[in-house]
Motif scaffolding. Structure first.
Motif, PDB file in Angstrom:
ATOM      1  N   GLU A 163       0.826  -1.203   0.000  1.00  8.96           N
ATOM      2  CA  GLU A 163       0.000   0.000   0.000  1.00  8.96           C
ATOM      3  C   GLU A 163       0.866   1.261   0.000  1.00  8.96           C
ATOM      4  O   GLU A 163       0.514   2.272  -0.620  1.00  8.96           O
TER       5      GLU A 163
ATOM      6  N   LYS B  19      -8.542   0.111  -7.149  1.00 13.73           N
ATOM      7  CA  LYS B  19      -9.239  -0.679  -6.133  1.00 13.73           C
ATOM      8  C   LYS B  19      -8.260  -1.379  -5.198  1.00 13.73           C
ATOM      9  O   LYS B  19      -8.547  -1.566  -4.009  1.00 13.73           O
TER      10      LYS B  19
ATOM     11  N   GLY C  87      -5.396  -0.284  -4.236  1.00 14.97           N
ATOM     12  CA  GLY C  87      -4.523   0.643  -3.505  1.00 14.97           C
ATOM     13  C   GLY C  87      -3.149   0.762  -4.121  1.00 14.97           C
ATOM     14  O   GLY C  87      -2.177   1.056  -3.425  1.00 14.97           O
TER      15      GLY C  87
ATOM     16  N   SER D 216     -10.346   0.694  -1.925  1.00 14.33           N
ATOM     17  CA  SER D 216      -9.141   0.046  -1.399  1.00 14.33           C
ATOM     18  C   SER D 216      -9.262  -0.123   0.118  1.00 14.33           C
ATOM     19  O   SER D 216     -10.103   0.515   0.766  1.00 14.33           O
TER      20      SER D 216
END
Length: 755
Positions: free
Chosen positions: A40, A67, A69, A93
């Motif tokens: 992330e 979606k 991230g 996300s």
């Protein structure tokens, strides 16, 4: 005393408020980062686009990556509807971190203003700041919160196409414009819905590419960097710019994207920059061709140097995790970059409201309206530079029958110029439309194309990229020229709209020969032979070689590429509704062999005397004068100005003092007009060689016909400082010369000493 106390208290309160806001931001971002996985975090460093804009790469699977991230931001996407949909995907996300949305808002958004080189010719900081503010108003109404502007690269080589996107050759003027643009975009609060984050580019020295060839090598000394190229970047950052873009070129043998001295030692440690650095389009990947290693190696180098966000190349996304495992990068380096990107999103208010820039009602009323169009027309007229006006042929009279000739007289696609990615081209007002709006239907206007942009279809196609057609005519050059001459003979005056098409300048539009294309010049020669007065309306994104034109046509009005209201503004100027007041921010050479040619050069040990003609054993050419055809700061008016002698309140000063300087300027012509009064200084003796003159101040003033105005300046110690070879910023005692005039060449002089 009370005023000083009040200002101190106000400053103290503002400082503490800023500190409290930053503390709140830092606490929020720190808490968020503790929740983030390494994937992330790396995802926040990934900047994608849905379409190719300045490179051949196109991002793929953008929706899936949002979606997951794996996207920190997207650019070249607009309208509240589209951005809302993309933001909704980002909020699916795991941690629901919003994306940032950017766009190349360079000289306007939907309402286009003159190209930046044209804007710089206004020498009007209030006007320039307002143009950025209005562009931000429009762009944020369409969902965008980040612009890749201003471009502050100093350029002294007009062969470089991106000179059109900058503010010319001078570091002082360039610094003033850089700060004005940032203030216009960002306002006083980035979280306001009508402000956007600026991105200063291209860091650094991009405008000094060898041979004027885009993306090429740059090599210069540190002392030249500090004195002649770096100050506009620093001025933009001091004005509060939130981000900066690394340049494509190398510096000291290392590409800027991976240059630790540039991005960490200078930018962060010396200058104290707190924002984030984004690469240029696939800048990381292009280091492979520089010979810096494979994709994993170059992206690790970029992160280590101080690059924080990877534009389009996805090298960070695909290699940083592996590099972390292999200890080629550190967790601290990744966290630094992530924190800076998240800080920017916080400052923009995206965590508070991810959809704050998705107001469809704003988009309906704040974009391309009567107010923005009126301002576009005003600023365009102030950007025009009158280069010649023999026998006061301009302004034209409405009683004259005119012939309007050239490939650019009725071409909407080419009015706004390069880097007008958001314009609606059908909105642009052409020269013919502007003339008709001014003259009405009763006045006869003869028109003919006369020529294509180029005779060669391949060259013509190269001048018509991004869908900006040149409306090529398939007739022969001879047939078009014959038609133009025939109609011109029936006119009282000829207006020839010639020069470059919009995309003959700009990115990847370098030219080795920068004159008007031969077929257009042949048309111009034929028009001159008719014996009718000829006014050249010059469209260009760079200085051109105009030696023949200057000798043979009656008037030259340089209109650059003037934006949405180009045609109306040009007609206003041609017929005297507005009086040209623009001044060149970049010298026009006599031929390509002079390049680079700029006003603030240094003397050699054998300088030319300045007298006409060639001098043996002096620094000059056999075949051409040293001086440019049109110097920096040059620009005529329909009126004339007379400068008196310079007056100094004293002839010596110490470090803590100032010298008051004044000059009387009289309008000796028949029109009210604006004049840019320019002040230059020369350090006559230094421990380092110094330029023959340097711009240190200027004032743009309206002087009515017959009126004399006294223009006042102050010279302080800061105006005398420069960087020595040891990079010490000092002023040295000794003799100085102050010069004031209407351009860098024609000046009055006086002297003073620093004790």
């Amino acid at each position: 005393m009370k005023k000083i106390t009040f200002l101190f208290v106000l400053s103290f309160l503002l400082h503490n408020l800023s500190f409290a806001q930053n503390t709140k931001r830092d606490q929020f971002v720190s808490a968020l980062m503790k929740k983030m996985t390494i994937d992330e975090k790396i995802g926040q460093l990934n900047l994608l686009t849905g379409e190719a804009t300045t490179g051949s790469a196109v991002s793929s699977d953008v929706e899936l990556k949002l979606k997951a991230g794996k996207v920190g931001g997207i650019f070249s996407l607009s309208t509240p509807e589209k951005i809302r949909k993309a933001q909704e995907l980002a909020l699916q996300s795991r941690l629901k971190i919003p994306a940032i949305f950017g766009m190349d808002v360079i000289h306007g958004y939907r309402t286009m203003f003159p190209i930046p080189l044209g804007m710089s010719a206004t020498w009007d900081m209030d006007l320039i700041e307002k143009s950025a503010k209005m562009a931000a108003q429009e762009a944020t109404a369409d969902g965008i919160s980040w612009t890749f502007s201003p471009m502050v690269d100093i350029s002294r080589d007009p062969r470089w196409g991106r000179a059109s996107e900058g503010s010319g050759e001078d570091v002082f003027l360039g610094s003033k414009i850089a700060a004005a643009m940032v203030k216009g975009y960002q306002g006083k609060d980035l979280a306001e819905k009508n402000t956007m984050m600026a991105c200063v580019k291209h860091f650094a020295l991009y405008g000094a590419a060898e041979g004027g060839r885009d993306y090429n090598t740059t090599d210069m000394s540190r002392v030249r960097m500090y004195n002649e190229y770096l100050p506009p970047y620093k001025a933009a950052l001091d004005a509060g710019a939130g981000s900066i873009m690394a340049s494509f070129n190398e510096i000291d043998g290392i590409p800027a994207t991976a240059n630790k001295w540039l991005l960490t030692d200078l930018l962060r440690k010396e200058w104290g920059f707190k924002g984030f650095v984004v690469t240029d389009y696939t800048g990381n990947n292009e280091m492979i061709d520089h010979g810096m290693g494979d994709i994993q190696t170059v992206t690790a180098k970029a992160l280590h140097a101080g690059s924080d966000m990877d534009m389009v190349g996805e090298g960070f996304l695909n290699t940083l995790k592996k590099s972390l495992v292999e200890k080629k990068v550190t967790q601290a380096e990744i966290d630094r970059a992530v924190r800076l990107v998240l800080n920017a999103k916080y400052e923009l208010g995206l965590f508070e409201d991810p959809f704050r820039y998705c107001d469809e009602n704003r988009a309906k009323t704040e974009i391309y309206n009567s107010q923005t169009r009126a301002f576009s027309r005003e600023v365009a007229s102030k950007s025009f530079v009158l280069l010649k006006n023999k026998n006061n042929i301009l302004p034209l009279k409405t009683s004259q029958k005119i012939a309007v000739v050239g490939p650019l007289i009725n071409n909407k696609e080419n009015m706004a110029g390069t880097w007008s990615v958001s314009e609606v081209r059908t909105n642009s007002i052409t020269l013919m439309e502007g003339l008709r709006n001014t003259l009405g239907e009763k006045t006869e206007i003869l028109q003919a194309r006369g020529a294509n942009i180029y005779t060669d279809p391949t060259m013509d196609a190269n001048a018509a990229v991004f869908g900006k057609t040149t409306d090529r005519d398939n007739r022969s050059d001879e047939e078009m020229l014959f038609e133009a001459v025939r109609i011109a003979k029936n006119a009282d005056v000829i207006v020839a709209a010639l020069g470059e098409s919009a995309e003959m300048s700009g990115e990847s539009s370098s030219r080795s020969q920068i004159d008007i294309p031969e077929n257009q010049r042949n048309l111009l020669k034929a028009l001159v032979k008719t014996g009718k007065p000829v006014v050249l309306v010059l469209f260009t994104g760079r200085p051109l070689v105009l030696t023949w034109e200057n000798e043979n046509v009656d008037a030259i009005l340089n209109v650059w590429f003037a934006g949405s209201e180009a045609g109306n503004a040009i007609a206003d100027a041609l017929y005297g509704k507005t009086i040209p007041s623009g001044k060149l921010s970049m010298s026009f050479p006599r031929n390509e062999g002079q390049i680079p040619v700029y006003y603030n050069h240094k003397n050699t040990g054998r300088p030319h005397s300045g007298k006409p003609g060639y001098e043996k054993f002096r620094s000059n050419y056999l075949d051409v004068a040293n001086e440019p055809l049109f110097p920096f700061g040059y620009g005529l008016s329909y009126t004339t100005f007379e400068y008196g002698d310079i007056k100094l309140d004293k002839t010596s000063m110490t470090e803590g003092q100032q010298i008051k300087v004044s000059v009387d300027v009289k309008n000796t012509g028949n029109y009210d007009g604006e004049e840019v009064v320019q002040l230059y200084i020369r350090d006559k003796v230094g421990s380092n060689t110094r330029p023959v003159k340097e711009l240190k101040d200027f004032k743009k003033v309206l002087i009515k016909k017959g009126e004399t105005k006294t223009i006042d300046f102050s010279i302080s110690i800061n105006d005398l400082k420069y960087y020595t070879n040891e990079l010490q910023y000092i002023a040295e005692k000794g003799e100085f010369e102050v010069m004031i005039g209407g351009d860098s060449d024609k000046v009055k002089k006086a002297g003073f000493d620093l004790k």
